[in-house]
Scaffold this active site. Structure first.
Site, PDB file in Angstrom:
ATOM      1  N   HIS A 295      19.401 -11.551  50.825  1.00 51.06           N
ATOM      2  CA  HIS A 295      18.318 -11.375  50.504  1.00 51.06           C
ATOM      3  C   HIS A 295      18.254 -11.019  48.915  1.00 51.06           C
ATOM      4  O   HIS A 295      19.100 -10.315  48.449  1.00 51.06           O
ATOM      5  CB  HIS A 295      17.724 -10.262  51.119  1.00 51.06           C
ATOM      6  CG  HIS A 295      16.158  -9.885  50.802  1.00 51.06           C
ATOM      7  ND1 HIS A 295      15.226 -10.730  51.347  1.00 51.06           N
ATOM      8  CD2 HIS A 295      15.286  -8.990  50.451  1.00 51.06           C
ATOM      9  CE1 HIS A 295      13.993 -10.273  51.131  1.00 51.06           C
ATOM     10  NE2 HIS A 295      13.963  -9.146  50.452  1.00 51.06           N
TER      11      HIS A 295
ATOM     12  N   HIS B 279      10.481 -12.529  60.095  1.00 46.13           N
ATOM     13  CA  HIS B 279      10.713 -12.620  58.681  1.00 46.13           C
ATOM     14  C   HIS B 279      12.119 -11.972  58.169  1.00 46.13           C
ATOM     15  O   HIS B 279      12.185 -10.615  58.383  1.00 46.13           O
ATOM     16  CB  HIS B 279       9.651 -12.114  57.822  1.00 46.13           C
ATOM     17  CG  HIS B 279       9.735 -12.300  56.236  1.00 46.13           C
ATOM     18  ND1 HIS B 279       9.675 -11.249  55.333  1.00 46.13           N
ATOM     19  CD2 HIS B 279       9.904 -13.421  55.583  1.00 46.13           C
ATOM     20  CE1 HIS B 279      10.049 -11.674  54.118  1.00 46.13           C
ATOM     21  NE2 HIS B 279      10.055 -12.821  54.187  1.00 46.13           N
TER      22      HIS B 279
HETATM   23  C1  NAG Z   1       6.964 -16.263  53.593  1.00 48.41           C
HETATM   24  O1  NAG Z   1       7.978 -17.190  54.057  1.00 48.41           O
HETATM   25  C2  NAG Z   1       8.807 -17.653  53.312  1.00 48.41           C
HETATM   26  C3  NAG Z   1       9.521 -18.183  54.447  1.00 48.41           C
HETATM   27  O2  NAG Z   1       9.387 -19.636  54.680  1.00 48.41           O
HETATM   28  C4  NAG Z   1       9.852 -16.490  52.894  1.00 48.41           C
HETATM   29  O3  NAG Z   1      10.650 -17.244  52.025  1.00 48.41           O
HETATM   30  C5  NAG Z   1       8.919 -15.563  52.304  1.00 48.41           C
HETATM   31  O4  NAG Z   1       9.866 -14.389  51.712  1.00 48.41           O
HETATM   32  C6  NAG Z   1       7.756 -15.066  53.078  1.00 48.41           C
HETATM   33  N1  NAG Z   1       7.006 -13.917  52.215  1.00 48.41           N
HETATM   34  C7  NAG Z   1       6.595 -12.911  53.229  1.00 48.41           C
HETATM   35  C8  NAG Z   1       6.046 -11.726  52.158  1.00 48.41           C
HETATM   36  O5  NAG Z   1       6.546 -12.848  54.217  1.00 48.41           O
END
Ligand code: NAG
Ligand code: NAG
Length: 311
Positions: free
Chosen positions: A92, A46
């Site tokens: 981000h 992520h």
């Molecule tokens: C969950 O996945 C999406 C990506 O597709 C992302 O935008 C989001 O930040 C993610 N959230 C977490 C808490 O991992």
């Protein structure tokens, strides 16, 4: 008679072998070569670009760089992009939707993709998925596709015969590797898989996700962000397995990812429990993607191997 048959048979084999060169190990395991892409669990990172070892940087979600993440077995790279100074950057933004300045700037998408290409060149038997988010709806033909072209990834990208593809319709990892089309690219917004950028696929008609910004350590499963005509079961799915903590418990608060929880959150028990809780929505199938913060902490690769039945 027999010797002739033997000679003919050997000649046929010898002539056939160069073109019939088949991958025997796919993503590290012979067992995965005959499995459909839609029937494999991949280890995901992520906010893969948001790495630093500096704990003061609250917007980080990773500690190690892209080559190190890939070396740990990560085969899904996730990242969010915005325009900055006329170029597409991975960055981000949290609650500030349109600029990279506030939180974390991971450099240009093109430079990031060049690092990915270096890995792909050195590892010809690996299938890699990229899931990028495009919150500003930046142009596919004008901005996204040129970044892939300039990094040399476009010729390696898989183009499905039709969209949306059911989870069970995807080629096997062996077929993707043998055809040289072993990069699968999804974008959350702005992609339709048509025209010159047809390798950039729309995510949610083919993949659903569990809710993000989870603050409950038991990760109750729910189907989120699903789109299109395919049934829930015919979609692939991703578990967003990162635990956030609220560091400002007033108003909407400020959610950050906390490395202190990562050894437990990224442990086999927590990941496999989350997957088991979601299987009810997927005809019993394991998740296709396990998305983690701090991929270098815990047992992400081990959990994914267990879910693939190759541990
Ligand atoms: C969950 O996945 C999406 C990506 O597709 C992302 O935008 C989001 O930040 C993610 N959230 C977490 C808490 O991992
Ligand atoms: C792949 O198929 C097997 C057998 O049906 C199943 O147990 C497993 O959960 C599937 N994995 C994925 C990611 O679909």
């Amino acid at each position: 008679m027999l010797p002739w048959l033997f000679i003919v048979a050997s000649l046929t084999l010898a002539l056939a072998s160069p073109s019939a060169k088949r991958a025997t190990v796919c993503n590290g395991h012979a067992e995965l070569c005959d499995r459909s892409f839609g029937n494999v669990t991949f280890f995901g990172s992520h906010d893969s670009f948001a790495f630093t070892t500096d704990p003061i940087v609250l917007a980080r979600d990773q500690e190690v760089d892209i080559p190190t993440q890939l070396g740990l077995g990560v085969r899904l790279l996730q990242a969010q992009a915005h325009m900055r100074n006329g170029a597409l950057h991975f960055c981000h933004t949290s609650t500030y939707p349109s600029h990279c300045r506030i939180l974390f700037d991971g450099g240009t998408v093109e430079n990031y993709l060049k690092k990915v290409k270096t890995f792909l060149d050195a590892n010809p038997n690996e299938v890699l998925t990229l899931i990028f988010t495009n919150p500003e709806g930046v142009s596919i033909p004008n901005i996204w596709k040129p970044a892939f072209d300039n990094a040399g990834i476009t010729p390696l990208a898989f183009v499905p015969p039709s969209i949306p593809m059911k989870a069970s319709d995807w080629p096997t990892l062996g077929q993707l590797i043998d055809s040289g089309k072993r990069v699968v690219v999804f974008l959350d917004a702005g992609a339709d898989g048509q025209g010159s950028g047809n390798f950039i696929l729309p995510e949610f008609p083919m993949i659903w996700e569990t809710p993000f910004s989870q603050t409950d350590a038991s990760f109750p499963c729910r189907v989120d962000r699903i789109q299109g005509p395919l049934s829930t079961q015919d979609h692939m799915y991703m578990i967003n397995h990162s635990l956030n903590v609220n560091i400002l418990p007033i108003g909407d608060g400020v959610l950050v990812s906390d490395p202190v929880d990562a050894p437990v959150t990224n442990g086999v028990t927590s990941i496999v429990n989350h997957a088991n809780g979601c299987a009810q929505f997927a005809a019993g199938r394991a998740p296709n993607f396990v998305l983690l913060d701090y991929v270098n902490i815990g047992q992400g690769k081990q959990a994914v191997d267990i879910l693939n039945g190759v541990a």
